[in-house]
Design an enzyme around this catalytic site. Structure first.
Site, PDB file in Angstrom:
ATOM      1  N   THR A 273       7.104 -58.537 -31.868  1.00  0.00           N
ATOM      2  CA  THR A 273       8.687 -59.010 -32.397  1.00  0.00           C
ATOM      3  C   THR A 273       9.050 -60.014 -32.530  1.00  0.00           C
ATOM      4  OG1 THR A 273       8.858 -56.972 -30.705  1.00  0.00           O
ATOM      5  CG2 THR A 273      11.047 -57.313 -31.342  1.00  0.00           C
ATOM      6  N   HIS A 274       8.199 -60.650 -33.484  1.00  0.00           N
ATOM      7  CA  HIS A 274       9.039 -62.062 -33.370  1.00  0.00           C
ATOM      8  C   HIS A 274       9.417 -62.028 -34.931  1.00  0.00           C
ATOM      9  CE1 HIS A 274       5.475 -62.908 -30.396  1.00  0.00           C
ATOM     10  NE2 HIS A 274       6.709 -62.451 -29.639  1.00  0.00           N
ATOM     11  N   ASN A 275      10.007 -62.081 -35.680  1.00  0.00           N
ATOM     12  CA  ASN A 275      10.646 -62.338 -36.596  1.00  0.00           C
ATOM     13  C   ASN A 275      11.660 -63.253 -36.618  1.00  0.00           C
ATOM     14  OD1 ASN A 275      10.558 -59.149 -35.907  1.00  0.00           O
ATOM     15  ND2 ASN A 275      10.186 -59.497 -37.918  1.00  0.00           N
TER      16      ASN A 275
ATOM     17  N   GLN B 214       4.139 -63.877 -38.091  1.00  0.00           N
ATOM     18  CA  GLN B 214       2.606 -63.805 -36.791  1.00  0.00           C
ATOM     19  C   GLN B 214       1.608 -63.638 -37.960  1.00  0.00           C
ATOM     20  OE1 GLN B 214       3.532 -64.278 -32.924  1.00  0.00           O
ATOM     21  NE2 GLN B 214       4.404 -66.140 -33.042  1.00  0.00           N
TER      22      GLN B 214
END
Length: 588
Positions: free
Chosen positions: A515-517, A347
């Site tokens: 923590t948006h992989n 993001q």
């Protein structure tokens, strides 16, 4: 030599939200299930009890609940011309480790992604045509629509007791909710959380500018709640210790006290913690998984035979295991062939820091992880983003997640980084500052991918996962466009000063961002561009299913936990159908 164990019908790798949901749902089949979790066991009592859990240094700064990168890490580079180097300390993202996974230390933000996010290629072509898609952008649909997933979203929201307000109830737009969301069949299980002064300022300013503010959907309980499984939640204390912390009141939804104990109570489910899976072992034809190899806390190696294997680790861990095990063809960015590692995305953030005079009190220490007021007027599919020169968008919000003393000390630019003047500035601005933030979508590109590092290996001799990622012009335009909107909202609030934060020139893995992989094992309808079919079943190895954000073909301007939970229920139903007739699944 590995010790051979008794065959299990189903082996699940990873025990966070997806592993917990799948174990809970598949236990109903009566088949033998073994769940392998690389970290240790956890429970609210004693692990998250007050006052210990409010230790900001231990949990927020030293990452007590996260992956230990001295034991397991990855390498990173911005592009293929660079040498990838190991990530030696956590930064940009914080994968969890232990029972409950990252769902223990998350904030509780629980979105439904917008209909556009599930079928971006379809909607882009129908609205704008092919010419707007940049040459190297790998825009693709999930293979499953928002409408198909809606019952699964609903089930996850009621499992988690999400607090919020509907904006689109069976097609009827409702003022005060998110009028841009896809239609839902019923409202949230709990009313919205209490609004902070920061939220009230944002709401008033956004409305005056013609936007549509609404309370953010929160898995922090606005009131005591009992979910459909009979699990009791406490009401949120607004203590500001959500993200990076467990919750002592069980007021933040987590798999460790909801679905996981329910699964563990079944006689056909066995959970093994401190069991680090090394690889999935395939038959000679590489068409079927036969077992998984794992190492326990004592360093002993075991081989666990399985009829069906479900990978439900963190997104990066799933892709790493697929590459190590030969499940699917690795992606080659030069030729475009292969699918595993393809479509990795992250993001992009931008926004504004809003400084007020000393008459306006924000009191940032009172908050909750998902407490925010948002607008989706500039999110994916909500406006004419092609007119602005990019595909995608972002959600804009004023979060009130807690002003903890080590992590929150906003000061204007030009303030010394330390010393007496810095201290005076912190005292002056701590109670009188808020942020207006853009959480921007990132599309997938040919040059952004995951593969196995040819140089660096872990302590077991396995190649590390290598991440190659950087921002592209499309996302930078989006971030700068939305940063200007954030500034406009801050100014409308009556701020003394507004500091703009535009697009970063390059992606850095060092500072924390989210923590948006996502991606690396994308789902879809075409086996030449996706690693998984629409049921999250591996195209090449039909008794392997892969869940989590690794299946998303690109990233949205929203947190991923909502669709992760929905997709877990979708996949559980698919696995039940597969077990009756073990074969590649096709639409019914």
């Amino acid at each position: 030599m590995a010790t051979q164990l008794k065959t299990a019908d189903i082996v699940i790798v990873g025990l966070g939200w997806t592993g917990g949901i799948l174990a809970r749902e598949l236990a109903e089949t009566g088949l033998s299930i073994v769940v392998l979790e690389r970290g240790g066991p956890r429970d609210t009592n004693p692990d998250f009890m007050y006052p210990t859990i409010h230790d900001e240094l231990r949990y927020a700064q030293r990452h007590e609940l996260m992956q230990n990168v001295s034991r397991e890490t990855l390498t990173f580079r911005n592009n293929a011309s660079e040498m990838a180097l190991p990530m030696r300390q956590l930064g940009s993202f914080l994968p969890g480790e232990g029972v409950g996974g990252a769902g223990v230390h998350w904030n509780g933000v629980t979105w439904r992604w917008l209909p556009w996010d599930h079928e971006p290629l379809k909607h882009t072509l129908s609205r704008y045509g092919k010419a707007v898609i940049p040459k190297d952008m790998q825009l693709q649909d999930w293979g499953v629509s928002y409408d198909e997933l809606e019952p699964c979203y609903d089930k996850f929201e009621y499992l988690c007791g999400v607090s919020g307000k509907a904006g689109n109830l069976r097609g009827q737009k409702i003022d005060g909710g998110n009028v841009f969301e896809g239609p839902r069949q019923r409202d949230y299980p709990n009313p919205p959380m209490l609004q902070t002064h920061a939220g009230a300022l944002f709401e008033k300013a956004a409305k005056s500018l013609g936007y549509h503010p609404f309370p953010g959907p929160s898995a922090n309980m606005s009131q005591a709640y009992i979910n459909p499984d009979g699990v009791a939640f406490g009401a949120c204390h607004y203590c500001g210790y959500c993200e990076r912390f467990g919750c002592e009141a069980n007021a933040k939804a987590s798999a460790h006290f909801t679905v996981i104990p329910l699964a563990a109570s079944k006689s056909n489910v066995e959970i093994r913690t401190n069991a680090r899976v090394m690889k999935v072992n395939l038959d000679p034809a590489k068409a079927r998984a036969e077992s998984v190899t794992y190492i326990d806390a004592g360093g002993r190696e075991f081989e666990q035979p399985a009829g069906t294997v479900v990978l439900s680790a963190y997104a990066l861990g799933n892709v790493h295991l697929m590459l190590l095990s030969g499940i699917g063809k690795p992606y080659n960015p030069t030729t475009g062939d292969g699918v595993v590692g393809r479509n990795y995305a992250y993001q992009i953030g931008s926004g504004a820091t809003v400084f007020f005079d000393e008459k306006t009190w924000i009191n940032p220490f009172m908050g909750a992880g998902a407490l925010a007021v948002n607008i989706d007027d500039f999110n994916t599919g909500s406006f004419d983003h092609a007119k602005e020169g990019f595909i995608g968008g972002g959600g804009i919000s004023t979060p009130s997640s807690g002003g903890r003393p080590i992590g929150f000390h906003p000061v204007p630019s030009g303030t010394p980084a330390w010393g007496a003047e810095w201290k005076r500035a912190v005292v002056r601005h701590y109670n009188h500052t808020l942020s207006v933030l853009n959480q921007g979508s990132v599309m997938s590109y040919r040059q952004n991918y995951l593969d196995l590092d040819p140089t660096y290996r872990d302590r077991y001799g396995r190649p590390l996962l290598r991440m190659t990622f950087d921002y592209h012009a499309n996302e930078q335009k989006q971030a700068n466009f939305l940063a200007d909107i954030c500034v406009r909202i801050g100014q409308e609030m009556g701020a003394e000063r507004v500091a703009r934060r535009g697009s970063p020139e390059r992606y850095s893995i060092v500072p924390y961002q989210s923590t948006h992989n996502t991606g690396g094992a994308a789902m879809g309808s075409d086996p030449t561009t996706s690693a998984l079919n629409r049921y999250c079943q591996a195209w090449d190895v039909s008794n392997v299913f892969v869940t989590g954000a690794c299946a998303f073909p690109q990233n949205a301007g929203k947190n991923p936990t909502g669709p992760i939970g929905a997709l877990a229920y979708w996949t559980a139903d698919a696995i039940k159908r597969y077990l009756k007739n073990p074969a590649p699944l096709v639409p019914a």
